[in-house]
Design an enzyme around this catalytic site. Structure first.
Site, mmCIF file in Angstrom:
data_model
loop_
_atom_site.group_PDB
_atom_site.id
_atom_site.type_symbol
_atom_site.label_atom_id
_atom_site.label_comp_id
_atom_site.label_asym_id
_atom_site.label_seq_id
_atom_site.Cartn_x
_atom_site.Cartn_y
_atom_site.Cartn_z
ATOM 1 N N ASP A 70 0.880 -1.161 0.000
ATOM 2 C CA ASP A 70 0.000 0.000 0.000
ATOM 3 C C ASP A 70 0.914 1.206 0.000
ATOM 4 O OD1 ASP A 70 -1.646 2.151 0.526
ATOM 5 O OD2 ASP A 70 -2.745 1.187 2.165
ATOM 6 N N SER A 149 1.355 12.203 -15.768
ATOM 7 C CA SER A 149 0.287 12.079 -16.767
ATOM 8 C C SER A 149 0.279 13.348 -17.601
ATOM 9 C CB SER A 149 -1.071 11.915 -16.067
ATOM 10 O OG SER A 149 -2.150 12.046 -16.978
ATOM 11 N N TYR A 162 -7.247 14.703 -9.664
ATOM 12 C CA TYR A 162 -6.265 13.858 -10.342
ATOM 13 C C TYR A 162 -5.157 14.719 -10.951
ATOM 14 C CZ TYR A 162 -4.355 10.384 -13.582
ATOM 15 O OH TYR A 162 -3.521 9.541 -14.280
#
Length: 266
Positions: A70, A149, A162
């Site tokens: 995690d 991204s 995001y």
């Protein structure tokens, strides 16, 4: 350029770690690194898919270790690095790919969802880099690749949280690269464009959620490729793997945020 200056794209003898390695871009990058000769640690929140990805790495003749992690929890990340140390004794390449996405306009977004996205996408990169650095420093060598991204370069509506997390990854990577620039360690951000993995495809993907009335997911997917990408076609996980191999080998590329997006961003 002299022969000694040429970049060697072989990763034989190197150990690479990829988080979020069980599917999509992470799995594709892991396989590309293995094909270049690296042994792999494949970490994922879902140990089952990590094991499946590890089997693909072993199929090309490389050693592979699957781990559950995690990335938002310091203890879990530290345990991952200790297992890398115990199994391989070193870490040469780290690809911090684990990430999540959801849709939500600013005036409707729950604080809990903002925190979830930031905890995994930004905090997770920070925690992994901290832990990876400790092991890389033991050998005065490292190549860290953080997945950002095109949404870390250009904002998209309903993706503010995001985009914020991916802008953070780019800024963090640039600053971190300067901190370790004289230690034999490079840090870069890889910025995927429109890739036909789970983020975009399927019933829960962006192409389905952004479909026009009466439009199928497949039609929406085709429309978004044509509208967003100058080349008119999506990128692939293999494209991301090619850049990851390059960054894993290039000694003088650091602090960069490099997009593989068919010409979409600057």
């Amino acid at each position: 350029m002299s022969e000694s200056d040429a970049v060697d794209f072989s990763l034989v003898g190197k150990v690479a770690l990829v988080t979020g390695a069980g599917r999509g871009i992470g799995q594709g990058i892991a396989l590309s690194l293995a094909q270049a000769g690296a042994d792999l640690v494949l970490a994922d929140y879902d140990i089952g898919i990590a094991e499946e990805a590890a089997a693909n790495v072993r199929a090309v003749g490389r050693r592979a270790l699957a781990l559950q992690v995690d990335v938002s929890e310091p203890a879990s990340v530290s345990a991952m690095i200790e297992q890398v140390r115990e199994r391989f004794g070193r870490l040469d390449v780290a690809v911090n790919n684990a990430g999540v996405v959801s849709l939500g306009k600013v005036d409707e977004l729950p604080v809990s969802e903002w925190d979830r996205i930031m905890n995994i996408n930004a905090r997770g990169v920070f925690l992994c880099c901290q832990a990876e650095l400790r092991l890389m420093r033991e050998h005065n060598f490292g190549r860290i690749i953080n997945l950002a991204s095109i949404a870390g370069k250009v904002g998209f509506p309903a993706l503010s949280h995001y985009s914020a997390s991916k802008f953070a990854v780019i800024g963090f990577s640039n600053a971190f690269a300067k901190e370790v620039a004289r230690e034999g360690i490079t840090v870069n951000a890889l910025c995927p464009g429109v890739v036909g993995t789970g983020m975009w495809r399927g019933e829960q993907g962006l192409s389905a959620r952004w479909a026009e009335p009466g439009e199928t997911e497949e039609q929406s997917w085709a429309r978004h490729q044509a509208a967003l990408l100058p080349q008119g076609e999506a990128q692939t996980v293999e494209d991301m793997g090619q850049l990851a191999v390059y960054l894993a080998c290039a000694p003088h590329v650091t602090g960069q945020a490099i997009a593989v997006d068919g010409g979409f961003s600057l």
